[in-house]
Design an enzyme around this catalytic site. Structure first.
Site, PDB file in Angstrom:
ATOM      1  N   TYR A  43       0.823  -1.221   0.000  1.00 12.70           N
ATOM      2  CA  TYR A  43       0.000   0.000   0.000  1.00 12.70           C
ATOM      3  C   TYR A  43       0.853   1.265   0.000  1.00 12.70           C
ATOM      4  CZ  TYR A  43      -3.943  -3.014   1.249  1.00 12.70           C
ATOM      5  OH  TYR A  43      -4.892  -3.984   1.262  1.00 12.70           O
ATOM      6  N   LYS A  81       3.746 -15.475   2.206  1.00 13.67           N
ATOM      7  CA  LYS A  81       3.675 -16.156   0.902  1.00 13.67           C
ATOM      8  C   LYS A  81       5.116 -16.360   0.472  1.00 13.67           C
ATOM      9  CE  LYS A  81       1.270 -17.534  -2.738  1.00 13.67           C
ATOM     10  NZ  LYS A  81       0.469 -18.778  -2.717  1.00 13.67           N
ATOM     11  N   ASP A 101      -2.729 -18.323   1.251  1.00 18.06           N
ATOM     12  CA  ASP A 101      -3.860 -19.005   0.593  1.00 18.06           C
ATOM     13  C   ASP A 101      -4.394 -20.122   1.481  1.00 18.06           C
ATOM     14  OD1 ASP A 101      -1.279 -19.933   0.120  1.00 18.06           O
ATOM     15  OD2 ASP A 101      -1.757 -20.875  -1.789  1.00 18.06           O
ATOM     16  N   ASP A 125      -5.606  -7.178   5.555  1.00 18.68           N
ATOM     17  CA  ASP A 125      -6.810  -6.482   5.103  1.00 18.68           C
ATOM     18  C   ASP A 125      -7.878  -7.506   4.737  1.00 18.68           C
ATOM     19  OD1 ASP A 125      -8.545  -4.607   4.132  1.00 18.68           O
ATOM     20  OD2 ASP A 125      -7.235  -3.847   2.552  1.00 18.68           O
ATOM     21  N   ASP A 168     -11.119  -9.184   7.401  1.00 15.96           N
ATOM     22  CA  ASP A 168     -12.524  -9.085   7.001  1.00 15.96           C
ATOM     23  C   ASP A 168     -13.165 -10.474   6.928  1.00 15.96           C
ATOM     24  OD1 ASP A 168     -12.642  -6.376   6.878  1.00 15.96           O
ATOM     25  OD2 ASP A 168     -13.387  -6.291   4.808  1.00 15.96           O
TER      26      ASP A 168
END
Ligand code: NAD
Length: 356
Positions: free
Chosen positions: A139, A189, A221, A245, A249
């Site tokens: 970001y 990852k 994943d 993020d 959620d």
């Protein structure tokens, strides 16, 4: 203890009003010297000053030990230029105060496990804490942009983490795990992304300082899959900004009750911004039907993380559990046969439970 209250927009003033009563109550009960100040943020700040995060609010936020925020935004502001939209106020306060550690619990209260999209037995008693790095990663990494290359447009961003950024968020996560069930799962990852290979290496190094915490690693994943397959296997999950993020959620939606979930964003000295995870709910604003429990639980987190008073945090959480077991429900968490009460009445029920 200086607390700054930023009620914000929509249901913000209603839910914060109830949370403030809880703050007052525990301050009196425990003879704490808490001073409360107020300031503007979001749409209301745009209305009154032309800016979503006025300089006066920044000054007061810097002077505070902890900040309680309601919510910002609403359809009235959707057509404003991006740089003065209410949400910019939120991004600005996180950045200005260097709130790099975002703590988001996803907890299912046993009375509400039917509200989850997963089967009762998979989520009853679920209690996960996601610790998400909030000020780094793809970001904020440079270079970034969209440009013409070889006759076509190319968009690019940079995933970047320094050792020191990883180290400081890892310490927050290990310390959170020490206060809970002492299990930490770090998400990366590393099979394809070098930045997250470093993430895994540094988290593993930091683990040596916390021999009482069991550290595991999971590829992102697989973590997304495990969260819907068997979410109760997790205690604390540590993630970078972008993975967190998405996973936070996903985890919060497992609980089925957006009006129940608090959050904390902390700096290096545990100064924190505390807020419910939901938005300003313009569809129900001003009707006294919003659920104030996420904001009340945010006050609980304030005592746990900024004021180091686990006893008071537990009192507040237990009071919320009590009102649920007494059958009190706001509309968003009620099933057909339960008695629905409003925002103010829910605040009063929590006060009564604290008083009992
Ligand atoms: P929202 O979270 O405001 O509402 C989603 C749904 O959940 C609505 O039906 C709402 O009525 C319900 N809901 C939310 N909180 C509730 C509560 N406490 N009690 C009962 N029901 C509740 O999300 P949205 O509708 O996508 O966004 C509305 C506005 O909020 C937008 O302007 C958005 O940008 C803003 N927003 C702000 C924040 C924040 O302040 N941190 C976060 C998300 C969205």
């Amino acid at each position: 203890m200086k607390v700054l209250i930023l009620a914000g927009d929509g249901i913000g003033p209603e839910i914060v009003g109830q949370a403030e009563k809880v703050l007052d109550f525990v301050a009196k009960k425990h003879a704490l010297n808490i001073s409360v100040d107020r300031a503007l943020i979001g749409g209301i700040a745009v209305d009154e000053t032309g800016h979503p995060f006025p300089a006066e609010t920044l000054e007061k936020a810097k002077a505070a030990d902890a900040i309680l925020l309601g919510s910002v935004g609403g359809p009235k502001y959707d057509l404003l230029p991006r740089n003065i939209r209410p949400e910019q106020g939120l991004l600005a306060i996180r950045k200005e105060l260097n709130l790099f550690a975002n703590l988001r619990p996803a907890q299912v209260f046993k009375e509400l496990s039917h509200a989850s999209s997963l089967k009762d037995e998979l989520v009853a008693g679920l209690d996960i804490m996601i610790v998400r790095e909030l000020t780094g990663d793809i970001y904020f990494g440079q270079p970034r942009g969209i440009e013409e290359r070889n006759g076509e447009r190319v968009g690019f961003n940079t995933m970047i983490y320094s050792e020191s950024e990883i180290r400081r968020i890892a310490h927050v996560a290990f310390q959170a795990a020490q206060k809970r069930n002492k299990r930490l799962c770090s998400i990366d990852k590393m099979n394809v992304l070098e930045a997250t290979q470093l993430w895994r290496d540094v988290v593993t190094e930091v683990a040596a300082e916390y021999p009482d915490v069991e550290l595991t690693h999971l590829l992102v994943d697989n973590a997304a899959m495990q969260l819907v397959r068997a979410p109760k296997q997790f205690d604390v999950m540590l993630t970078g900004n972008i993975f967190g993020d998405i996973l936070s959620d996903e985890a919060s939606m497992l609980t089925g009750s957006i009006g129940m979930l608090p959050s904390a964003s902390l700096d290096e000295n545990n100064k924190g911004l505390y807020e419910p995870i939901h938005g300003s709910a313009p569809d129900i604003a001003g009707k006294d039907i919003a659920n104030p429990l996420a904001t009340i639980l945010s006050v609980g987190m304030m005592f746990r993380y900024s004021f180091n008073r686990n006893d008071i945090a537990d009192e507040i959480e237990n009071a919320v559990k009590t009102v649920l077991s007494q059958g009190f429900r706001t509309k968003d968490i009620a099933t057909k046969d339960e008695k629905v009460i409003g925002c103010k009445a829910m605040g009063e029920a929590v006060l009564a439970a604290l008083n009992a």
